[in-house]
Each structure stands twice: as structure tokens, then as C-alpha cells.
Design a protein around this motif. Sequence first.
Motif, PDB file in Angstrom:
ATOM      1  N   ARG A 198       0.831  -1.205   0.000  1.00  0.00           N
ATOM      2  CA  ARG A 198       0.000   0.000   0.000  1.00  0.00           C
ATOM      3  C   ARG A 198       0.868   1.259   0.000  1.00  0.00           C
ATOM      4  N   ARG A 199       0.318   2.306  -0.592  1.00  0.00           N
ATOM      5  CA  ARG A 199       0.922   3.629  -0.497  1.00  0.00           C
ATOM      6  C   ARG A 199      -0.158   4.635  -0.099  1.00  0.00           C
ATOM      7  N   TYR A 200       0.265   5.832   0.329  1.00  0.00           N
ATOM      8  CA  TYR A 200      -0.680   6.790   0.887  1.00  0.00           C
ATOM      9  C   TYR A 200      -0.566   8.125   0.156  1.00  0.00           C
ATOM     10  N   CYS A 201      -1.727   8.750  -0.016  1.00  0.00           N
ATOM     11  CA  CYS A 201      -1.767  10.052  -0.700  1.00  0.00           C
ATOM     12  C   CYS A 201      -1.592  11.142   0.352  1.00  0.00           C
ATOM     13  N   ASN A 202      -0.366  11.271   0.840  1.00  0.00           N
ATOM     14  CA  ASN A 202      -0.114  12.221   1.916  1.00  0.00           C
ATOM     15  C   ASN A 202       1.174  13.002   1.729  1.00  0.00           C
ATOM     16  N   ASN A 203       1.708  12.999   0.498  1.00  0.00           N
ATOM     17  CA  ASN A 203       2.937  13.728   0.219  1.00  0.00           C
ATOM     18  C   ASN A 203       2.580  15.146  -0.194  1.00  0.00           C
ATOM     19  N   SER A 204       2.499  16.084   0.764  1.00  0.00           N
ATOM     20  CA  SER A 204       2.036  17.464   0.610  1.00  0.00           C
ATOM     21  C   SER A 204       0.515  17.461   0.553  1.00  0.00           C
ATOM     22  N   ASN A 205      -0.051  18.643   0.575  1.00  0.00           N
ATOM     23  CA  ASN A 205      -1.497  18.795   0.550  1.00  0.00           C
ATOM     24  C   ASN A 205      -1.918  19.516  -0.713  1.00  0.00           C
ATOM     25  N   SER A 206      -3.062  19.174  -1.218  1.00  0.00           N
ATOM     26  CA  SER A 206      -3.587  19.822  -2.409  1.00  0.00           C
ATOM     27  C   SER A 206      -4.049  21.231  -2.043  1.00  0.00           C
ATOM     28  N   THR A 207      -3.384  22.244  -2.606  1.00  0.00           N
ATOM     29  CA  THR A 207      -3.723  23.630  -2.322  1.00  0.00           C
ATOM     30  C   THR A 207      -3.974  24.384  -3.619  1.00  0.00           C
ATOM     31  N   MET A 208      -4.760  25.443  -3.507  1.00  0.00           N
ATOM     32  CA  MET A 208      -5.045  26.334  -4.620  1.00  0.00           C
ATOM     33  C   MET A 208      -5.542  25.567  -5.848  1.00  0.00           C
ATOM     34  N   GLY A 209      -6.351  24.549  -5.616  1.00  0.00           N
ATOM     35  CA  GLY A 209      -6.924  23.811  -6.737  1.00  0.00           C
ATOM     36  C   GLY A 209      -6.037  22.742  -7.322  1.00  0.00           C
ATOM     37  N   GLY A 210      -4.995  22.332  -6.603  1.00  0.00           N
ATOM     38  CA  GLY A 210      -4.116  21.285  -7.123  1.00  0.00           C
ATOM     39  C   GLY A 210      -4.833  19.948  -7.221  1.00  0.00           C
ATOM     40  N   ALA A 211      -4.330  19.086  -8.077  1.00  0.00           N
ATOM     41  CA  ALA A 211      -4.958  17.794  -8.329  1.00  0.00           C
ATOM     42  C   ALA A 211      -4.645  16.808  -7.221  1.00  0.00           C
ATOM     43  N   TYR A 212      -5.602  15.883  -6.966  1.00  0.00           N
ATOM     44  CA  TYR A 212      -5.408  14.808  -5.998  1.00  0.00           C
ATOM     45  C   TYR A 212      -4.580  13.712  -6.655  1.00  0.00           C
ATOM     46  N   CYS A 213      -4.076  12.792  -5.823  1.00  0.00           N
ATOM     47  CA  CYS A 213      -3.228  11.716  -6.335  1.00  0.00           C
ATOM     48  C   CYS A 213      -3.951  10.920  -7.424  1.00  0.00           C
ATOM     49  N   GLN A 214      -3.247  10.598  -8.472  1.00  0.00           N
ATOM     50  CA  GLN A 214      -3.779   9.790  -9.550  1.00  0.00           C
ATOM     51  C   GLN A 214      -3.157   8.397  -9.464  1.00  0.00           C
ATOM     52  N   GLY A 215      -3.972   7.363  -9.623  1.00  0.00           N
ATOM     53  CA  GLY A 215      -3.464   5.997  -9.573  1.00  0.00           C
ATOM     54  C   GLY A 215      -4.097   5.204  -8.445  1.00  0.00           C
ATOM     55  N   GLU A 216      -3.585   3.991  -8.233  1.00  0.00           N
ATOM     56  CA  GLU A 216      -4.145   3.062  -7.270  1.00  0.00           C
ATOM     57  C   GLU A 216      -3.418   3.138  -5.933  1.00  0.00           C
ATOM     58  N   GLU A 217      -4.181   2.917  -4.886  1.00  0.00           N
ATOM     59  CA  GLU A 217      -3.618   2.938  -3.535  1.00  0.00           C
ATOM     60  C   GLU A 217      -2.984   1.600  -3.176  1.00  0.00           C
ATOM     61  N   TYR A 218      -3.509   0.498  -3.746  1.00  0.00           N
ATOM     62  CA  TYR A 218      -2.999  -0.841  -3.447  1.00  0.00           C
ATOM     63  C   TYR A 218      -2.371  -1.453  -4.692  1.00  0.00           C
ATOM     64  N   ASP A 219      -1.336  -2.245  -4.477  1.00  0.00           N
ATOM     65  CA  ASP A 219      -0.655  -2.965  -5.544  1.00  0.00           C
ATOM     66  C   ASP A 219      -0.625  -4.452  -5.160  1.00  0.00           C
ATOM     67  N   PHE A 220      -0.904  -5.320  -6.133  1.00  0.00           N
ATOM     68  CA  PHE A 220      -1.000  -6.746  -5.855  1.00  0.00           C
ATOM     69  C   PHE A 220       0.034  -7.511  -6.683  1.00  0.00           C
ATOM     70  N   ASN A 221       0.506  -8.622  -6.094  1.00  0.00           N
ATOM     71  CA  ASN A 221       1.527  -9.425  -6.752  1.00  0.00           C
ATOM     72  C   ASN A 221       1.284 -10.896  -6.386  1.00  0.00           C
ATOM     73  N   SER A 222       1.541 -11.783  -7.334  1.00  0.00           N
ATOM     74  CA  SER A 222       1.365 -13.207  -7.057  1.00  0.00           C
ATOM     75  C   SER A 222       2.561 -13.724  -6.254  1.00  0.00           C
ATOM     76  N   CYS A 223       2.288 -14.730  -5.429  1.00  0.00           N
ATOM     77  CA  CYS A 223       3.343 -15.327  -4.612  1.00  0.00           C
ATOM     78  C   CYS A 223       3.205 -16.842  -4.693  1.00  0.00           C
ATOM     79  N   VAL A 224       4.325 -17.568  -4.719  1.00  0.00           N
ATOM     80  CA  VAL A 224       4.336 -19.026  -4.861  1.00  0.00           C
ATOM     81  C   VAL A 224       5.091 -19.621  -3.683  1.00  0.00           C
ATOM     82  N   LEU A 225       4.417 -20.478  -2.921  1.00  0.00           N
ATOM     83  CA  LEU A 225       5.045 -21.194  -1.816  1.00  0.00           C
ATOM     84  C   LEU A 225       5.264 -22.649  -2.222  1.00  0.00           C
ATOM     85  N   SER A 226       5.630 -23.493  -1.298  1.00  0.00           N
ATOM     86  CA  SER A 226       5.855 -24.903  -1.616  1.00  0.00           C
ATOM     87  C   SER A 226       4.560 -25.569  -2.099  1.00  0.00           C
TER      88      SER A 226
END
Length: 292
Positions: free
Chosen positions: A173-201
Amino acid sequence: MSTKTTHKGTSLIGSPTNLECPLSLIAYYWYKKFIGGTKLLKDGDKYYGTSNKTLTIKNFELTDEGFYRCEGFTTRGSYSMSHLIQLFVAVDGGWSTWNTWDACTSTCGTGQHRRRRYCNNPTPANGGSKCQGEDYEYRLCSPSLCPVDTGWSSWDSWGVCNVTCGTGQQSRRRYCNNSNSTMGGAYCQGEEYDFNSCVLSSCLDPEHQQSTNISIAVGTVSGVLLIIIVIILVVIYAKRRRYNSKKEPDYDIPDIRRVQPYIYEETHVNHAYQNDKQSAEVDVYSIENNRY
């Protein structure tokens, strides 16, 4: 009398000005023309050399601009001659006051605006010099803050796999908290979660898994029963030891009747111990056979 205009002259305000008469005369008379007539000039605070070939205007002013005439008799004395000189004021240019600043070239951030002045106070005239310097002035301007887009933080580490064997999935996971949207700036674009396959025994087949589970269960039960049997044997042995310590036979007593009860009780305890031991061994043998 002959009158002619041969040249024009210029002079700067505040400076002394000399007018030369091009005629060769016995005596010189200087006149200035006004609207409706002329005036004979005489030496004084304003003029000098009115009887000479050169007329000096000591402190030239704007009102001294106009027509001047030199006049006199020739050497022959037959007639008089005159010469007309038009005198202009040579005006050096002067700057006006600055205008107000223009609008900033940028709506946010740093931009630039300018203001202007004009060389018309006064405007250069009659050979006067132009204004020295720039007619535009520039400076930086920042009318308002620019919009600031909110950015993503860095990704967290990958989480655990959602299965215990085989192929599964893990997330981060990542968070949309790097600075604040001011004066009409755009919110974060993209996905908050990233998924990946994992293989065990690799996972075991169901029958093998069931057999393994049964073996583990049987082994666990057998171990527990064995521990219980050991505990029982220890308890029996401890009781026997304690009982023997209390019923030690008195072999110094000659009466056999007193010895017989002790022998009987010891024989009875030994038979009970042997029976319990045999029963425990039978149970262990039965459990071992059931495991297979």
C-alpha cells in the motif's frame, strides 16, 4: 533697404547664445521682431553687444525664440542693409513620470511585469538631445500561489502471502499524503494498493494429506498414552517402596505366625504389580498395532 533671411540658429534654454551678422556695416543695430512690430535692442541685463557684429543673449529663455535682424550702413554709405536670423530653442528631451505597473505575465509563481515612461517632458525639439535611459522598467512579480498537486508516499513493504502452500497473492500500500492539495491542485492519480502473485511450496494431494494427518494424530495419542503408563508405573513403584519401608519383616522373631502375614501381603503386592505391568504392556502393544 535690403532684407533677407540666410540661416536659422538654435540655442538651449539657460545657456548664452551668440548671433552673428553676416553683413559688413559701418555700425550695427539689432532688432527683435514681435507681433505687430519690432524692438531695438540695447545693452543691458539681457543683451550684450548690440552695437557690434555679434549679439549675445546672456541667458536664453523660451521667450527669446523668434526673429532677429541686424541692420546698418555699408561702407559706401549709399543705403542700409539688414539680415534676418530665425532663432529656435533647442529643447532637450525630458522623462515623464512612470506609468503604473502592467499586469504580471504569470498568474502564479514567479512572473514579470513592466511600466513605462515617455520622453515628452519636454519632447526633444530643434536638435535637442533625446532622453537618456530606458523607457521600460521590469521587475519580478508573484500574484498568487500556484496549485500544488498532492503526491503519493513510497510503497510499503509487501505483505504476507494469503495461502500456506501453492500460488497465492500478496499486497502492498501507499498513501496520498505527500504534501497537501492547495489552490486547486490535483489529488493523487493511480491506485492505492498494488498486488503481486506469490508461490510457496507445492501442496500435498488430499489422500496423502489425510494419511499424514492421521499418522500425526495417532503418534500424538500414542505418546500421550505412553506418558500416562509411565506415570502409573512410577506411582505403583513409589507406593511399593513406601509400603516396604513400613512393613520391613522382623526376622528375629521366632514365631512363624507373625511372619506369615507379612509374606502374604508382600506376595499379594507383587502379584498386583505384575498384573498392572502386564496390562500396561498389552495396552501399548494394542496401540502400536492400531497405528499400522
